[in-house]
Design a protein around this motif. Structure first.
Motif, PDB file in Angstrom:
ATOM      1  N   LEU A   1     -25.044 -45.784 150.126  1.00  0.00           N
ATOM      2  CA  LEU A   1     -25.275 -44.584 150.930  1.00  0.00           C
ATOM      3  C   LEU A   1     -24.663 -44.714 152.316  1.00  0.00           C
ATOM      4  O   LEU A   1     -24.059 -43.761 152.828  1.00  0.00           O
ATOM      5  CB  LEU A   1     -26.775 -44.313 151.033  1.00  0.00           C
ATOM      6  CG  LEU A   1     -27.467 -43.901 149.731  1.00  0.00           C
ATOM      7  CD1 LEU A   1     -28.967 -43.722 149.947  1.00  0.00           C
ATOM      8  CD2 LEU A   1     -26.860 -42.622 149.178  1.00  0.00           C
ATOM      9  N   THR A   2     -24.798 -45.883 152.939  1.00  0.00           N
ATOM     10  CA  THR A   2     -24.184 -46.055 154.260  1.00  0.00           C
ATOM     11  C   THR A   2     -22.666 -45.984 154.150  1.00  0.00           C
ATOM     12  O   THR A   2     -21.991 -45.438 155.028  1.00  0.00           O
ATOM     13  CB  THR A   2     -24.617 -47.381 154.907  1.00  0.00           C
ATOM     14  OG1 THR A   2     -24.302 -48.474 154.026  1.00  0.00           O
ATOM     15  CG2 THR A   2     -26.110 -47.382 155.199  1.00  0.00           C
ATOM     16  N   GLY A   3     -22.140 -46.488 153.046  1.00  0.00           N
ATOM     17  CA  GLY A   3     -20.698 -46.377 152.828  1.00  0.00           C
ATOM     18  C   GLY A   3     -20.263 -44.935 152.665  1.00  0.00           C
ATOM     19  O   GLY A   3     -19.202 -44.528 153.151  1.00  0.00           O
ATOM     20  N   ARG A   4     -21.087 -44.137 152.007  1.00  0.00           N
ATOM     21  CA  ARG A   4     -20.764 -42.717 151.823  1.00  0.00           C
ATOM     22  C   ARG A   4     -20.731 -42.002 153.176  1.00  0.00           C
ATOM     23  O   ARG A   4     -19.855 -41.159 153.425  1.00  0.00           O
ATOM     24  CB  ARG A   4     -21.792 -42.067 150.901  1.00  0.00           C
ATOM     25  CG  ARG A   4     -21.476 -40.619 150.561  1.00  0.00           C
ATOM     26  CD  ARG A   4     -22.543 -40.025 149.656  1.00  0.00           C
ATOM     27  NE  ARG A   4     -22.222 -38.642 149.315  1.00  0.00           N
ATOM     28  CZ  ARG A   4     -23.048 -37.814 148.693  1.00  0.00           C
ATOM     29  NH1 ARG A   4     -24.249 -38.234 148.316  1.00  0.00           N
ATOM     30  NH2 ARG A   4     -22.682 -36.565 148.434  1.00  0.00           N
ATOM     31  N   ILE A   5     -21.682 -42.327 154.040  1.00  0.00           N
ATOM     32  CA  ILE A   5     -21.700 -41.714 155.380  1.00  0.00           C
ATOM     33  C   ILE A   5     -20.440 -42.098 156.150  1.00  0.00           C
ATOM     34  O   ILE A   5     -19.783 -41.244 156.765  1.00  0.00           O
ATOM     35  CB  ILE A   5     -22.957 -42.146 156.147  1.00  0.00           C
ATOM     36  CG1 ILE A   5     -24.213 -41.599 155.468  1.00  0.00           C
ATOM     37  CG2 ILE A   5     -22.898 -41.647 157.598  1.00  0.00           C
ATOM     38  CD1 ILE A   5     -25.512 -42.163 156.026  1.00  0.00           C
ATOM     39  N   ALA A   6     -20.104 -43.386 156.122  1.00  0.00           N
ATOM     40  CA  ALA A   6     -18.922 -43.845 156.853  1.00  0.00           C
ATOM     41  C   ALA A   6     -17.659 -43.155 156.358  1.00  0.00           C
ATOM     42  O   ALA A   6     -16.814 -42.723 157.149  1.00  0.00           O
ATOM     43  CB  ALA A   6     -18.796 -45.363 156.724  1.00  0.00           C
ATOM     44  N   ARG A   7     -17.528 -43.022 155.044  1.00  0.00           N
ATOM     45  CA  ARG A   7     -16.333 -42.363 154.483  1.00  0.00           C
ATOM     46  C   ARG A   7     -16.305 -40.877 154.820  1.00  0.00           C
ATOM     47  O   ARG A   7     -15.232 -40.294 155.040  1.00  0.00           O
ATOM     48  CB  ARG A   7     -16.288 -42.557 152.969  1.00  0.00           C
ATOM     49  CG  ARG A   7     -16.020 -43.984 152.529  1.00  0.00           C
ATOM     50  CD  ARG A   7     -15.749 -44.057 151.035  1.00  0.00           C
ATOM     51  NE  ARG A   7     -16.884 -43.596 150.235  1.00  0.00           N
ATOM     52  CZ  ARG A   7     -17.903 -44.360 149.854  1.00  0.00           C
ATOM     53  NH1 ARG A   7     -17.945 -45.631 150.225  1.00  0.00           N
ATOM     54  NH2 ARG A   7     -18.880 -43.871 149.108  1.00  0.00           N
ATOM     55  N   SER A   8     -17.478 -40.256 154.872  1.00  0.00           N
ATOM     56  CA  SER A   8     -17.533 -38.814 155.125  1.00  0.00           C
ATOM     57  C   SER A   8     -17.113 -38.455 156.543  1.00  0.00           C
ATOM     58  O   SER A   8     -16.808 -37.296 156.821  1.00  0.00           O
ATOM     59  CB  SER A   8     -18.949 -38.292 154.852  1.00  0.00           C
ATOM     60  OG  SER A   8     -19.854 -38.728 155.842  1.00  0.00           O
ATOM     61  N   ALA A   9     -17.096 -39.437 157.425  1.00  0.00           N
ATOM     62  CA  ALA A   9     -16.663 -39.174 158.803  1.00  0.00           C
ATOM     63  C   ALA A   9     -15.168 -38.898 158.882  1.00  0.00           C
ATOM     64  O   ALA A   9     -14.688 -38.366 159.883  1.00  0.00           O
ATOM     65  CB  ALA A   9     -17.033 -40.360 159.695  1.00  0.00           C
ATOM     66  N   GLY A  10     -14.431 -39.272 157.820  1.00  0.00           N
ATOM     67  CA  GLY A  10     -13.002 -39.001 157.796  1.00  0.00           C
ATOM     68  C   GLY A  10     -12.176 -40.203 158.214  1.00  0.00           C
ATOM     69  O   GLY A  10     -12.713 -41.275 158.510  1.00  0.00           O
ATOM     70  N   PRO A  11     -10.847 -40.045 158.267  1.00  0.00           N
ATOM     71  CA  PRO A  11      -9.964 -41.157 158.649  1.00  0.00           C
ATOM     72  C   PRO A  11     -10.287 -41.649 160.059  1.00  0.00           C
ATOM     73  O   PRO A  11     -10.463 -40.850 160.982  1.00  0.00           O
ATOM     74  CB  PRO A  11      -8.564 -40.539 158.586  1.00  0.00           C
ATOM     75  CG  PRO A  11      -8.708 -39.331 157.718  1.00  0.00           C
ATOM     76  CD  PRO A  11     -10.087 -38.824 157.936  1.00  0.00           C
ATOM     77  N   MET A  12     -10.349 -42.958 160.230  1.00  0.00           N
ATOM     78  CA  MET A  12     -10.719 -43.531 161.528  1.00  0.00           C
ATOM     79  C   MET A  12      -9.635 -44.464 162.078  1.00  0.00           C
ATOM     80  O   MET A  12      -9.917 -45.232 162.990  1.00  0.00           O
ATOM     81  CB  MET A  12     -12.047 -44.285 161.402  1.00  0.00           C
ATOM     82  CG  MET A  12     -13.239 -43.371 161.263  1.00  0.00           C
ATOM     83  SD  MET A  12     -13.540 -42.438 162.799  1.00  0.00           S
ATOM     84  CE  MET A  12     -14.342 -40.967 162.149  1.00  0.00           C
TER      85      MET A  12
END
Length: 292
Positions: free
Chosen positions: A41-52
């Motif tokens: 779930l934390t990985g999903r949040i991080a990915r949902s933020a978009g390209p970083m």
């Protein structure tokens, strides 16, 4: 050419539950703490933020570091985590050591810290916000949202619904107007209470906000004043609820809003027009006031 970001393996660190047990990190209700320990779930949040790539990430309330670990798997060259609870500073040290200089912990109250001083642009905020301070934090960031690539934030679902509510709905209010005036906000996904330790009593929602390209012209303080008056008595017609602003009917007529309308019927453009008209009226009144 910037150096490549070193790989980070969150699974190489001790499990979060072990960290919590080792450092006796019980969640404090007074600080609105609910830990998200599922790395999927934390990985999903991080990915949902978009390209970083090339973007510094600012996190608020890392706690034992579940989301922090996920953020370090992105291409962000730097992650800065703001934590006011001193218990977590030592607990996060293993993550700091494993991050190869990419993670900094700032011991501070996020309500008193300007994120712009912590990282150069481009910057983004990604956070599982403590529920008891989520709204004031958001309002502070919205006032300067052009300083950020994006905000990816977790709220109580009720608050998230208010952020994206449309005119005419029960959830539409002051927070809806301010948020949608300054940003494009969209709901990404919901998380059930069981995803957290301890489980909160409500569902949570991740929301992604980006700066609105061409916001309606308006003064922040004046718009807050107008929306406070309008939604403070949302069941009443605007000619009544806006009386504190002066001649409400004349103000409404000037911007083409029916005096019998109610606050929940007015869109962001309508409130911005009211704010501009009221500010112009105040300016004229100030010019007409003779010096003491």
């Amino acid at each position: 050419m910037p150096a490549p970001v070193p790989a980070f393996d969150p699974h190489a660190l001790p499990p979060l539950r072990d960290v919590i047990a080792r450092f006796e990190l019980g969640a404090k209700k007074s600080l609105g703490q609910n830990f998200l320990l599922d790395l999927n779930l934390t990985g999903r949040i991080a990915r949902s933020a978009g390209p970083m790539k090339g973007v510094s990430i600012i996190e608020v309330g890392p706690g034992p570091g579940g989301l922090t670990r996920a953020l370090l798997t992105t291409d962000a060259p730097k992650v800065i985590a703001i934590e006011r609870d001193r218990r977590f500073i030592e607990a996060l040290q293993d993550v700091v050591d494993a991050a190869g200089g990419r993670l900094s912990i700032v011991e501070a109250d996020a309500l008193t810290v300007d994120p712009e001083t912590l990282a150069p642009a481009p910057r983004a905020i990604v956070a599982n916000l403590p529920y008891n301070v989520a709204t004031p934090l958001l309002l502070g960031w919205l006032a300067r949202i052009d300083a950020y690539v994006s905000l990816t934030l977790m709220f109580q679902r009720e608050v998230a619904d208010r952020l994206v509510a449309e005119p005419g709905s029960k959830a539409y209010g002051r927070l809806s107007v301010i948020t949608q005036w300054r940003s494009d906000a969209r709901v990404l996904f919901n998380l059930p209470p069981r995803a957290f330790t301890p489980p909160p009593k409500v569902e949570s929602t991740v929301v992604h906000l980006t700066p609105r390209a061409n916001p309606e012209p308006a003064d922040w303080k004046t718009l807050e004043k107008v929306t406070a008056a309008a939604f403070g008595q949302r069941r009443k017609m605007l000619r009544q609820s806006l009386k504190s602003l002066g001649n409400a009917e004349a103000l409404l007529e000037e911007v083409g809003i029916a005096p019998t309308a109610r606050a929940e019927e007015i869109d962001v453009a309508g409130f911005a027009a009211l704010a501009r008209a009221h500010r112009a009226r105040e300016a004229l009144a100030g010019e007409a006031t003779p010096p003491a």
